[in-house]
Write an enzyme that holds these catalytic residues in place. Structure first.
Site, PDB file in Angstrom:
ATOM      1  N   HIS A  23       5.351   4.923  -5.156  1.00 20.17           N
ATOM      2  CA  HIS A  23       4.427   3.711  -5.907  1.00 20.17           C
ATOM      3  C   HIS A  23       2.930   3.769  -6.152  1.00 20.17           C
ATOM      4  CE1 HIS A  23       8.719   1.779  -6.275  1.00 20.17           C
ATOM      5  NE2 HIS A  23       8.892   2.817  -4.827  1.00 20.17           N
ATOM      6  N   GLU A 204      18.787   0.427   0.220  1.00 22.33           N
ATOM      7  CA  GLU A 204      17.480   0.439   1.745  1.00 22.33           C
ATOM      8  C   GLU A 204      17.749  -0.151   2.591  1.00 22.33           C
ATOM      9  OE1 GLU A 204      12.780   0.137   1.770  1.00 22.33           O
ATOM     10  OE2 GLU A 204      14.006  -0.591  -0.440  1.00 22.33           O
ATOM     11  N   ASP A 282       6.364   6.564  -0.003  1.00 24.50           N
ATOM     12  CA  ASP A 282       6.558   5.185  -0.722  1.00 24.50           C
ATOM     13  C   ASP A 282       5.593   4.688  -0.913  1.00 24.50           C
ATOM     14  OD1 ASP A 282       8.385   3.124  -1.801  1.00 24.50           O
ATOM     15  OD2 ASP A 282       8.872   2.698   0.312  1.00 24.50           O
TER      16      ASP A 282
END
Length: 343
Positions: A23, A204, A282
């Site tokens: 991200h 997740e 991430d």
């Protein structure tokens, strides 16, 4: 060939790899947060970068998201997004990343009144500049925030239409629990009709059924995270037989307490079961490490060996949205690297 932590670190540093789960807003380091805030004359509720970094102590996904959205608020101009993107690519160049498929969250910015074009134009310019500077190819994936409703996602898709030829696909992120993939069935179908690739965060914190929904209802090409798939043996077999890529994020899993310690991370078991697992960072500014730090964390914890590291790197290109020709070129580079290390 020795496999101590020092030799693993050197091996990982030079191993060609791709990153498929990053991200961009999550690569906003505290120091850059303060620089951009000062440039935009925005006050921050922290005295300096270290005090902000010390706040990165999360007990779950929502704790992190609250800070993540707050940090993204300093991004105001195309220059801000350009600088953010450039900084990320400059960093992964050091980690021998050859290709990256990066997420951005337009709703994080449009919801605070920022025009869609500001974020995407700054990011696209940064990606182009990074390829010229470092030779790193990249694709952009636009994510929908799942804590918002599907109509908001449709509005975002409409705003994105002038840039759809520059967006490889769409994703689904933000708070997982209570927001199943089926909530976004119609908008993902619309994205497929527009020729976009599809990925989604699932498994997740959410249950294995969310992974199944992402596959069956959204028709995704990849699963982001997917850790809890391991709780369902039939799902594991399905993922293995279909070669669905899982974009796993070890340090994120540890920081958000998805796992208790790195020694128990499931990525080693994923490889044993034939799953196409990959390693990714991430939100590295918040979780304590870019992609090589994630590789090293699982290697030094004894979760994967040298063979596993090579498999993970190969999987990162096999699971990418690159052309077959480009994938083959990168796989050949990994083979050459393996041969050189064995001499």
């Amino acid at each position: 060939m020795t496999t101590n932590s020092g030799s693993n670190d050197i091996f990982i540093d030079r191993l060609p790899k791709a990153e498929l789960h990053l991200h961009l807003e999550g690569s906003l380091e505290p120091e850059m947060t303060f620089r951009i805030a000062e440039r935009n004359r925005l006050p921050l509720p922290y005295s300096n970068a270290e005090s902000l970094r010390s706040a990165y102590d999360f007990s779950n996904l929502q704790d992190f998201l609250d800070l993540y959205y707050q940090g993204a608020g300093v991004l105001q101009t195309e220059e801000d997004f350009f600088d953010l993107t450039q900084a990320y690519f400059a960093r992964i160049h050091l980690d021998c990343v050859r290709h990256a498929e990066v997420f951005f969250d337009p709703q994080t910015h449009t919801e605070r009144g920022l025009p869609f074009r500001i974020a995407i134009e700054g990011i696209l310019a940064g990606m182009k500049a990074a390829e010229l500077a470092y030779g790193i190819t990249s694709h952009l994936i636009m994510c929908f925030l799942r804590h918002m409703d599907e109509e908001a996602a449709f509005k975002t898709l409409k705003l994105a239409e002038p840039w759809l030829d520059k967006i490889i696909g769409v994703g689904l992120d933000s708070s997982e629990v209570g927001h199943p993939p089926e909530k976004f069935a119609r908008v993902f179908r619309a994205c497929q009709e527009r020729g976009l690739r599809k990925v989604a965060h699932a498994g997740e914190e959410g249950p294995p059924s969310y992974v199944s929904q992402a596959l069956d209802i959204l028709g995704v090409d990849r699963i982001d995270h997917g850790n809890r798939s391991m709780e369902d043996s039939k799902l594991v077999t399905r993922l293995s037989r279909s070669s669905i890529t899982l974009t796993v994020c070890p340090l994120s899993n540890l920081k958000l307490r998805v796992i208790g310690d790195m020694q128990n991370h499931p990525i080693g078991r994923m490889l044993e079961k034939g799953l196409r697992a990959t390693v990714n960072s991430d939100d590295p500014a918040y979780f304590g490490g870019y992609i090589n730090a994630n590789y090293k964390a699982i290697a030094n914890a004894g979760v994967v060996d040298r063979k596993g590291l090579l498999t993970l790197a190969r999987n990162s290109f096999l699971g990418s949205f690159l052309s077959d020709e480009m994938v083959l070129t990168h796989l050949d580079a990994i083979d050459a690297y393996e041969c050189a290390c064995e001499k």
